[in-house]
Design an enzyme around this catalytic site. Structure first.
Site, PDB file in Angstrom:
ATOM      1  NE  ARG A  68       1.690  68.342 -55.033  1.00 20.77           N
ATOM      2  CZ  ARG A  68       2.319  67.164 -55.533  1.00 20.77           C
ATOM      3  NH1 ARG A  68       2.793  67.271 -56.958  1.00 20.77           N
ATOM      4  NH2 ARG A  68       2.921  66.429 -54.698  1.00 20.77           N
ATOM      5  CG  HIS A  72       4.835  71.271 -52.177  1.00 23.25           C
ATOM      6  ND1 HIS A  72       5.265  69.917 -52.573  1.00 23.25           N
ATOM      7  CD2 HIS A  72       3.451  70.966 -51.854  1.00 23.25           C
ATOM      8  CE1 HIS A  72       4.460  68.988 -52.228  1.00 23.25           C
ATOM      9  NE2 HIS A  72       3.072  69.740 -52.024  1.00 23.25           N
ATOM     10  CG  ASN A 100       8.701  68.978 -53.727  1.00 21.18           C
ATOM     11  OD1 ASN A 100       7.468  69.114 -53.435  1.00 21.18           O
ATOM     12  ND2 ASN A 100       9.531  69.659 -53.152  1.00 21.18           N
ATOM     13  N   PRO A 167       3.713  68.508 -44.954  1.00 21.67           N
ATOM     14  CG  PRO A 167       1.965  69.962 -45.283  1.00 21.67           C
ATOM     15  CD  PRO A 167       3.321  70.107 -45.146  1.00 21.67           C
ATOM     16  CG  HIS A 197      -6.391  68.994 -51.755  1.00 21.41           C
ATOM     17  ND1 HIS A 197      -6.142  68.183 -50.532  1.00 21.41           N
ATOM     18  CD2 HIS A 197      -5.061  69.312 -51.856  1.00 21.41           C
ATOM     19  CE1 HIS A 197      -4.866  68.225 -50.154  1.00 21.41           C
ATOM     20  NE2 HIS A 197      -4.262  69.081 -50.999  1.00 21.41           N
ATOM     21  CG  ASP A 257     -15.901  74.176 -57.796  1.00 27.62           C
ATOM     22  OD1 ASP A 257     -15.154  73.209 -56.801  1.00 27.62           O
ATOM     23  OD2 ASP A 257     -16.477  73.638 -58.543  1.00 27.62           O
TER      24      ASP A 257
END
Length: 325
Positions: A68, A72, A100, A167, A197, A257
């Protein structure tokens, strides 16, 4: 002498100007190479991998945090390590911008930088360290491994106000498409990178809009599977929600996965932005493809990660990732 817009000369000047911008952009991209440190710091990757692996043993959330963090970083000023800079008395940095605040594991990059500096002083940028650490986060979580193009430079500017460009979890498909297109990323890149995610955790504030007061007629987003929605409501009640309450982004939050896509098709996504991927025919087809084939997902993810992380506009190699030289 001013050139009027309806003058043919104006079009010619504009064309040369645009070509100059494109040439400069591709010069930056082409400067990156998987072999960039072969002579100057041949053991850089193994040093970073060792640090990431050690951090993961103590904290299983580290891979999601690093992935992440890299995303960012790249979405603001290109992958220039600007997300790593600390705020100063005169400037609030990206890491302290609202989207953040929940970023963590900066210490992993600090430790990796120390390890690399001991091997090759003043050679490897913090931006490259973050890109490599994000790759390791994926690989060490059971995902694919790829050659990361290297040679990024670190930026000197970091502004919290610019994090508004990221986003958000409530974005619809049009907003997501526009955000990615502005960075040269396609719809396939959008769907593939959303697969990140598969790692991590979301705080209640990121998906409250789907489980409480969804609209004037419905309390809960009807696209959510009913029992899944009930489970989210149980951990995130409308009032008195614990500070760290939330939900895992998929049912295997520490394994890289394609479970994220399978759950998305079952109405078990967390963010509105996740759900939006199946509101468009094109993106839903990609979601279905990645849900049915982990290999297709991993290949697309690697391709999109390299594409996203190859835009860089930094100027220096920082000695300390938290402050400019």
């Amino acid at each position: 002498m001013a050139i009027k817009k309806n003058n043919p000369m104006f079009s010619l000047v504009l064309s040369f100007f645009c070509l100059a911008i494109l040439a400069d952009h591709y010069m930056v991209v082409n400067a990156l190479s998987p072999n960039y440190y072969d002579q100057t710091c041949p053991n850089v990757e193994s040093a970073i991998t060792s640090v990431v692996k050690k951090a993961m043993l103590n904290d299983p959330t580290v891979p999601a945090a690093l992935l992440r963090m890299h995303f960012h970083d790249c979405f603001i000023r290109g992958c220039d390590g600007s997300v790593l800079l600390n705020s100063t008395g005169k400037n609030q940095a990206e890491k302290d911008g609202p989207p953040n605040i929940s970023l963590h594991a900066f210490y992993v990059i600090d430790n990796a930088k120390k390890a690399v500096e001991a091997l090759c002083p003043k050679t490897v940028s913090c931006a490259d360290i973050l890109a490599l650490a994000a790759r390791d986060a994926v690989t060490l979580s059971g995902g694919p491994k790829w050659d990361v193009p290297k040679g990024r430079k670190d930026g000197r500017v970091s502004k919290a106000t610019e994090t508004r460009q990221l986003p958000g979890p409530t974005f619809n498909i049009s907003q997501l498409q526009q955000s990615f297109a502005q960075r040269g990323l396609s719809m396939e890149d959008l769907v593939a990178l959303s697969g990140g995610h598969t790692l991590g955790f979301a705080h209640c504030s990121s998906f409250q809009n789907r489980i409480h007061n969804f609209n004037s007629k419905q309390s809960v987003d009807p696209s959510l599977q009913s029992s899944f929605a009930a489970s989210l409501k149980s951990v995130c009640p409308l009032k008195n929600t614990a500070k760290n309450a939330g939900a895992n982004l998929d049912s295997t939050p520490t394994t890289f996965d394609n479970r994220y896509y399978k759950l998305l098709l079952q109405g078990k996504s967390i963010f509105s932005s996740d759900q939006s991927l199946i509101t468009s025919t094109n993106t839903k087809a990609l979601v279905s493809k990645f849900a049915s084939s982990q290999k297709e997902f991993q290949n697309a993810f690697v391709k999109s990660m390299i594409k996203m992380s190859s835009i860089n506009g930094g100027q220096e190699v920082r000695l300390d990732c938290r402050v400019v030289n």
